[in-house]
Write a protein that holds these residues in place. Structure first.
Motif, mmCIF file in Angstrom:
data_model
loop_
_atom_site.group_PDB
_atom_site.id
_atom_site.type_symbol
_atom_site.label_atom_id
_atom_site.label_comp_id
_atom_site.label_asym_id
_atom_site.label_seq_id
_atom_site.Cartn_x
_atom_site.Cartn_y
_atom_site.Cartn_z
ATOM 1 N N LEU A 6 34.677 32.724 50.358
ATOM 2 C CA LEU A 6 35.068 31.400 49.869
ATOM 3 C C LEU A 6 33.933 30.394 49.961
ATOM 4 C CD1 LEU A 6 38.692 31.172 51.313
ATOM 5 C CD2 LEU A 6 37.996 31.603 48.946
ATOM 6 N N ALA A 7 32.884 30.743 50.713
ATOM 7 C CA ALA A 7 31.731 29.848 50.827
ATOM 8 C C ALA A 7 30.679 30.108 49.756
ATOM 9 C CB ALA A 7 31.095 29.994 52.214
ATOM 10 N N THR A 8 30.880 31.119 48.909
ATOM 11 C CA THR A 8 29.891 31.450 47.880
ATOM 12 C C THR A 8 30.026 30.530 46.665
ATOM 13 O OG1 THR A 8 31.345 33.054 46.791
ATOM 14 C CG2 THR A 8 29.946 33.875 48.575
ATOM 15 N N GLN A 9 28.975 30.517 45.855
ATOM 16 C CA GLN A 9 28.999 29.755 44.615
ATOM 17 C C GLN A 9 30.095 30.254 43.680
ATOM 18 O OE1 GLN A 9 27.379 27.046 43.712
ATOM 19 N NE2 GLN A 9 28.304 27.031 41.656
ATOM 20 N N GLN A 10 30.334 31.562 43.682
ATOM 21 C CA GLN A 10 31.359 32.119 42.810
ATOM 22 C C GLN A 10 32.748 31.570 43.122
ATOM 23 O OE1 GLN A 10 30.795 34.604 40.122
ATOM 24 N NE2 GLN A 10 28.954 33.408 40.494
ATOM 25 N N ALA A 11 33.023 31.263 44.383
ATOM 26 C CA ALA A 11 34.323 30.712 44.762
ATOM 27 C C ALA A 11 34.520 29.307 44.216
ATOM 28 C CB ALA A 11 34.464 30.709 46.283
ATOM 29 N N ARG A 12 33.433 28.623 43.881
ATOM 30 C CA ARG A 12 33.543 27.292 43.276
ATOM 31 C C ARG A 12 33.703 27.368 41.765
ATOM 32 N NH1 ARG A 12 30.089 26.352 47.721
ATOM 33 N NH2 ARG A 12 28.193 26.962 46.609
ATOM 34 N N VAL A 13 33.475 28.562 41.215
ATOM 35 C CA VAL A 13 33.589 28.766 39.768
ATOM 36 C C VAL A 13 34.918 29.412 39.401
ATOM 37 C CG1 VAL A 13 32.561 29.950 37.778
ATOM 38 C CG2 VAL A 13 31.088 28.943 39.529
ATOM 39 N N TRP A 14 35.374 30.339 40.240
ATOM 40 C CA TRP A 14 36.560 31.140 39.937
ATOM 41 C C TRP A 14 37.667 30.872 40.958
ATOM 42 C CZ3 TRP A 14 36.143 33.780 35.478
ATOM 43 C CH2 TRP A 14 34.870 34.151 35.038
ATOM 44 N N PRO A 15 38.950 31.086 40.556
ATOM 45 C CA PRO A 15 40.066 31.028 41.520
ATOM 46 C C PRO A 15 40.089 32.305 42.356
ATOM 47 C CG PRO A 15 40.910 31.582 39.345
ATOM 48 C CD PRO A 15 39.433 31.310 39.178
ATOM 49 N N LEU A 16 39.244 32.349 43.352
ATOM 50 C CA LEU A 16 38.932 33.598 44.028
ATOM 51 C C LEU A 16 40.134 34.209 44.740
ATOM 52 C CD1 LEU A 16 36.512 35.422 44.358
ATOM 53 C CD2 LEU A 16 35.950 34.250 46.490
ATOM 54 N N GLN A 17 40.983 33.381 45.348
ATOM 55 C CA GLN A 17 42.132 33.940 46.061
ATOM 56 C C GLN A 17 43.025 34.741 45.121
ATOM 57 O OE1 GLN A 17 42.745 34.169 49.123
ATOM 58 N NE2 GLN A 17 42.175 32.366 50.325
ATOM 59 N N ALA A 18 43.277 34.204 43.939
ATOM 60 C CA ALA A 18 44.104 34.924 42.962
ATOM 61 C C ALA A 18 43.385 36.151 42.432
ATOM 62 C CB ALA A 18 44.479 34.001 41.809
ATOM 63 N N MET A 19 42.085 36.056 42.227
ATOM 64 C CA MET A 19 41.332 37.166 41.659
ATOM 65 C C MET A 19 41.226 38.328 42.632
ATOM 66 S SD MET A 19 38.377 35.189 39.467
ATOM 67 C CE MET A 19 38.018 36.584 38.395
ATOM 68 N N LEU A 20 41.222 38.046 43.921
ATOM 69 C CA LEU A 20 41.192 39.128 44.897
ATOM 70 C C LEU A 20 42.468 39.966 44.841
ATOM 71 C CD1 LEU A 20 39.603 37.303 47.968
ATOM 72 C CD2 LEU A 20 38.594 39.190 46.679
ATOM 73 N N GLU A 21 43.544 39.400 44.329
ATOM 74 C CA GLU A 21 44.793 40.136 44.207
ATOM 75 C C GLU A 21 44.884 40.926 42.909
ATOM 76 O OE1 GLU A 21 48.265 37.755 44.812
ATOM 77 O OE2 GLU A 21 47.287 36.495 46.318
ATOM 78 N N ALA A 22 44.248 40.417 41.820
ATOM 79 C CA ALA A 22 44.486 41.021 40.508
ATOM 80 C C ALA A 22 43.238 41.568 39.830
ATOM 81 C CB ALA A 22 45.161 40.010 39.577
ATOM 82 N N SER A 23 42.115 40.863 39.897
ATOM 83 C CA SER A 23 40.930 41.349 39.186
ATOM 84 C C SER A 23 39.722 40.486 39.504
ATOM 85 C CB SER A 23 41.168 41.324 37.667
ATOM 86 O OG SER A 23 39.997 41.686 36.974
ATOM 87 N N LEU A 24 38.620 41.124 39.879
ATOM 88 C CA LEU A 24 37.353 40.418 40.068
ATOM 89 C C LEU A 24 36.441 40.571 38.855
ATOM 90 C CD1 LEU A 24 36.245 40.951 43.788
ATOM 91 C CD2 LEU A 24 37.112 38.879 42.704
ATOM 92 N N ALA A 25 36.974 41.008 37.729
ATOM 93 C CA ALA A 25 36.166 41.147 36.517
ATOM 94 C C ALA A 25 35.542 39.811 36.154
ATOM 95 C CB ALA A 25 37.033 41.646 35.361
ATOM 96 N N GLY A 26 34.242 39.809 35.923
ATOM 97 C CA GLY A 26 33.522 38.591 35.586
ATOM 98 C C GLY A 26 32.851 37.923 36.761
ATOM 99 N N VAL A 27 33.314 38.189 37.985
ATOM 100 C CA VAL A 27 32.713 37.603 39.183
ATOM 101 C C VAL A 27 31.430 38.363 39.506
ATOM 102 C CG1 VAL A 27 33.039 37.105 41.633
ATOM 103 C CG2 VAL A 27 34.967 36.901 40.042
ATOM 104 N N GLU A 28 30.340 37.641 39.740
ATOM 105 C CA GLU A 28 29.041 38.287 39.911
ATOM 106 C C GLU A 28 28.907 39.057 41.221
ATOM 107 O OE1 GLU A 28 25.948 35.449 39.312
ATOM 108 O OE2 GLU A 28 26.361 35.234 37.162
ATOM 109 N N GLN A 29 29.635 38.683 42.253
ATOM 110 C CA GLN A 29 29.590 39.381 43.545
ATOM 111 C C GLN A 29 28.157 39.498 44.074
ATOM 112 O OE1 GLN A 29 32.418 42.811 44.042
ATOM 113 N NE2 GLN A 29 32.652 42.628 41.830
ATOM 114 N N THR A 30 27.524 38.377 44.235
ATOM 115 C CA THR A 30 26.188 38.312 44.834
ATOM 116 C C THR A 30 26.258 37.384 46.053
ATOM 117 O OG1 THR A 30 25.602 36.509 43.315
ATOM 118 C CG2 THR A 30 25.038 38.735 42.629
#
Length: 411
Positions: free
Chosen positions: A252-276
């Motif tokens: 949740l401290a990553t830049q990606q968490a400020r771009v994507w709804p990460l909590q919801a995506m962890l349940e359904a799909s991380l497609a599109g998230v860079e994971q860096t």
């Protein structure tokens, strides 16, 4: 997806020569319908007065699992049939070329679907290098691949995405992408929707499963129980790593968490998230994360589904056979039906089905798939694309047999 039904003709398959493993077609048909649901129904929705994003039931149930089941079944299908793929590697590559051509063409359709066929074809072609291995070697290779490939992918993903321009397509592969081979190769291998680097592990798992005596009830039960246990353990490990050990805070401290709804995506799909940025990404089992826990969870679900459908296929009353025939028929015609499904979705999204709800659209696609599959199968035909892929495989078998001295027939 490109193969017609499979039959247990190889030694050690646990069934009579020529006897179909109906459960494999049933599992393939179920994977097709589940993938349709994941394509048509929303994966996320906004709820509450603040409009927060949440995973839908369809995203939670189908996302990531249907496509993984297809990939595992691809490996299973390579171990079965009248001409084992280990003796027809050229045919395997030619069949992959047909599937890739269909995929590149389907990528031209304007549709909100990540088409899997090009990556699926690459998986088929790559399997030619390992399809002749025994079950023990395949099991060790599959376990190693599931463990190590996500680490390699994480290490190389950041520099690929940091390139100018980033080595990522942002769309399904299509013919014009052949003009940018570096971006195409990186997208197919690591940065795209279905990264072959990790997804090859599914094919290895499928090959390992296919080497078992699948016609035996004990093996089918072991797949159901063992697959369920593996899937549950992977999710349990994710929970332990993210919450008691604090991994979720790092994500949740990553830049990606400020771009994507990460909590919801962890349940359904991380497609599109860079994971860096942080290695804690490897602690998730989220669909389409491509981590070890994701691969183990979805492989376990696939194994359990295969075991369940093989057990279901043992029920042979006439009424039960008639009930399951549409599903197994669709499972034997998946390449044609998947292609038609994506093309029809493109037509729908272009305004071809005004006023039709997503649920009604899904029902129409499912009914059409079951009806077409049953019609094709009841007439003893192959789907048109299955026939084309089969012809390519036969061409490879014939080319490979030229110049060989026939073995003496037993008296």
């Amino acid at each position: 997806m490109g193969a017609r039904g499979v039959s247990a003709r190889r030694p050690g398959s646990g069934g009579r020569a020529g006897k179909r493993l109906e459960g494999i077609d049933l599992a393939r048909g179920a994977a097709l319908l589940a993938m349709m649901a994941a394509h048509v129904l929303p994966v996320f929705e906004q709820t509450g007065p603040a409009g927060a994003w949440e995973a839908t039931w369809a995203g939670t149930v189908f996302s990531g699992r249907a496509a993984a089941l297809f990939a595992v079944l691809a490996g299973v299908s390579l171990t079965l049939g009248r001409t084992p793929a280990a003796r027809n590697r050229l045919g395997l590559v030619l069949r992959a070329a047909v599937i890739a051509a269909v995929g590149f063409t389907l990528g031209l359709v304007e549709v909100n679907v990540a088409v899997i066929l090009v990556q699926y074809a690459v998986l088929f072609a790559a399997s030619a290098a390992v399809v002749g291995l025994g079950q023990r070697a395949l099991g060790l290779l599959a376990a190693s691949w599931l463990l190590l490939s996500p680490i390699v992918a994480f290490a190389v993903r950041a520099p690929l995405l940091a390139a100018v321009p980033p080595l990522r397509l942002e769309h399904s592969p299509r013919w014009e992408d052949l003009l940018t081979p570096a971006a195409l190769a990186a997208d197919i291998a690591v940065t795209g929707f279905y990264p072959v680097l990790q997804w090859f592990g599914y094919v290895l798992v499928g090959l390992w499963i296919g080497r078992a005596q699948l016609a035996r009830a004990s093996v089918q039960t072991a797949l159901l129980v063992g697959g369920t246990a593996a899937a549950a353990l992977a999710k349990g490990a994710e929970w332990a790593l993210l919450y008691p050990l604090g991994g979720i805070n790092a994500l949740l401290a990553t830049q990606q968490a400020r771009v994507w709804p990460l909590q919801a995506m962890l349940e359904a799909s991380l497609a599109g998230v860079e994971q860096t940025e942080t290695w804690w990404w490897l602690a998730t089992a989220a669909p389409h994360s491509g981590t070890t826990l994701d691969l183990v969870h979805t492989s376990g679900v696939a194994a359990a589904a295969i075991g369940a459908f093989l057990l279901l296929a043992r029920l042979r009353p006439l009424a039960q056979t008639r009930l399951l025939s549409p599903l197994s028929g669709a499972g034997a015609t998946t390449l044609t039906l998947y292609t038609a499904h994506v093309a029809a979705l493109g037509w729908s999204e272009g305004g071809g089905t005004p006023g039709l709800s997503r649920e009604a659209l899904l029902a129409a696609h499912i009914v059409a798939a079951l009806a077409i599959g049953l019609f094709v199968r009841s007439n003893g035909w192959r789907g048109p694309l299955e026939a084309l892929a089969h012809g390519a495989s036969r061409l490879g078998a014939l080319a490979g047999s030229r110049g060989k001295v026939p073995s003496p027939r037993p008296e």
